[in-house]
Design an enzyme around this catalytic site. Structure first.
Site, PDB file in Angstrom:
ATOM      1  N   LYS A  31     -52.514  -4.446 -50.760  1.00  0.00           N
ATOM      2  CA  LYS A  31     -52.166  -4.159 -49.372  1.00  0.00           C
ATOM      3  C   LYS A  31     -53.258  -3.334 -48.702  1.00  0.00           C
ATOM      4  CE  LYS A  31     -49.756  -0.726 -48.009  1.00  0.00           C
ATOM      5  NZ  LYS A  31     -48.705   0.301 -47.852  1.00  0.00           N
ATOM      6  N   ASP A  70     -46.432  -4.769 -45.899  1.00  0.00           N
ATOM      7  CA  ASP A  70     -45.793  -3.474 -46.109  1.00  0.00           C
ATOM      8  C   ASP A  70     -44.284  -3.657 -46.010  1.00  0.00           C
ATOM      9  OD1 ASP A  70     -45.276  -3.788 -43.420  1.00  0.00           O
ATOM     10  OD2 ASP A  70     -46.193  -1.894 -42.795  1.00  0.00           O
TER      11      ASP A  70
END
Length: 323
Positions: free
Chosen positions: A194, A212
């Site tokens: 991420k 997320d």
């Protein structure tokens, strides 16, 4: 880094739930849903006035319609792409909500954002980068001194270890520069997929999907996927959209999740894409009550960045200790 703030006309909006460490822990979908109102063209947000106009527009019910119960993949892809187009109209100013001036600052800020809000990171990094402006400086930091600076972000000992470690790796293996390849970034201490996608998409212009908790929650509500593992979610969504859309899609979805489609109580009655949402009715459907749930510029509150982009219609966030 600039840290000037603007005093808002309303009290500061309470901070959103903190972003967990990678991988995130998505919220689960709730039952019983109501039919969604058809979308009316939203006005562009510009602080409190625009937020009021947008929620008023969303409150005008034209027809009642739900997404089909048995939706083909082709229909889902078309609906997903339409949602992206609609969000582009609602949030033409969508952007990463971490303040940064270069790839190193974005990398550090993203590592710090685990288990806290972007606002808290943005309020902390001015002092951090004033003390340690380069990887070489940060690699040579005294851990106890760095811990005191980043203490407001939480988990400051573990984060200090990661920041000193990744800075040393940048100094020793990459000539003090942040690498522009995913396979190099994920080998740095404290950097997962991420974080790597955030850095690649926003510092290097390399398309990437940032999964997320907000992104994962919304794509499941929209029935793009039922996957909960962030890597699997990323793979599924990557097949729906062209690569050129990946970075901005991520910003738009996260913006929507933070402002309207909240985890605990989404503002369904003020949502401009309600007719496209198969989960309409999980949250507040009354337009007036839903309007009170809007956050940041959509609700007339300051944003999360102390130094937002020039086209951001809301107010900057206050500096640490100023609000």
């Amino acid at each position: 880094m600039p840290s000037s703030s603007s005093t808002p006309g309303k009290p500061a909006e309470p901070a959103e739930p903190a972003e967990p460490a990678e991988p995130g822990s998505p919220a689960k979908a709730a039952p019983a849903r109501k039919a969604a109102p058809a979308r009316t063209a939203p006005a562009k947000a510009a602080g409190t006035t625009a937020a009021t106009a947008r929620t008023a527009a969303a409150a005008k019910v034209v027809t009642a319609r739900r997404a089909p119960k048995a939706e083909s993949r082709l229909a889902m892809v078309r609906r997903a792409r339409r949602i992206n187009r609609e969000l582009a109209e609602v949030y033409p100013y969508a952007h990463p909500e971490l303040d940064f001036r270069n790839p190193f600052e974005l990398l550090v800020a993203t590592v710090l954002s685990a288990q806290t809000t972007d606002l808290r990171v943005n309020q902390t990094t001015p002092a951090l980068f004033a003390t340690y402006p380069t990887p070489e400086d940060m690699a040579a930091a005294v851990p106890e001194e760095m811990e005191e600076i980043i203490r407001p972000t939480g988990f400051f000992r573990a984060k200090t270890k990661s920041l000193i470690g990744l800075s040393a790796a940048l100094r020793d293996r990459f000539g003090g520069e942040v690498p522009g390849r995913l396979e190099d970034l994920v080998k740095l201490p404290g950097v997962g997929r991420k974080t790597a996608n955030v850095v690649l998409g926003n510092a290097f212009g390399v398309p990437g999907i940032t999964v997320d908790t907000h992104f994962g929650r919304l794509v499941r509500r929209w029935k793009w996927t039922e996957e909960e593992d962030p890597v699997k979610v990323e793979a599924v969504v990557a097949e729906i959209f062209p690569k050129s859309e990946w970075t901005m899609l991520s910003h738009r979805v996260v913006f929507h999740g933070r402002r309207i489609c909240h985890a605990r109580k989404p503002a369904c009655g003020a949502c401009p894409i309600a007719p496209l949402c198969p989960s309409y009715g999980e949250g507040e459907t009354d337009p007036e009550k839903a309007r009170k749930l809007l956050k940041y510029e959509m609700g007339g509150y300051p944003g999360q960045r102390l130094s937002p982009p020039a086209d951001y219609p809301g107010s900057p966030a206050p500096a640490l200790g100023a609000g």
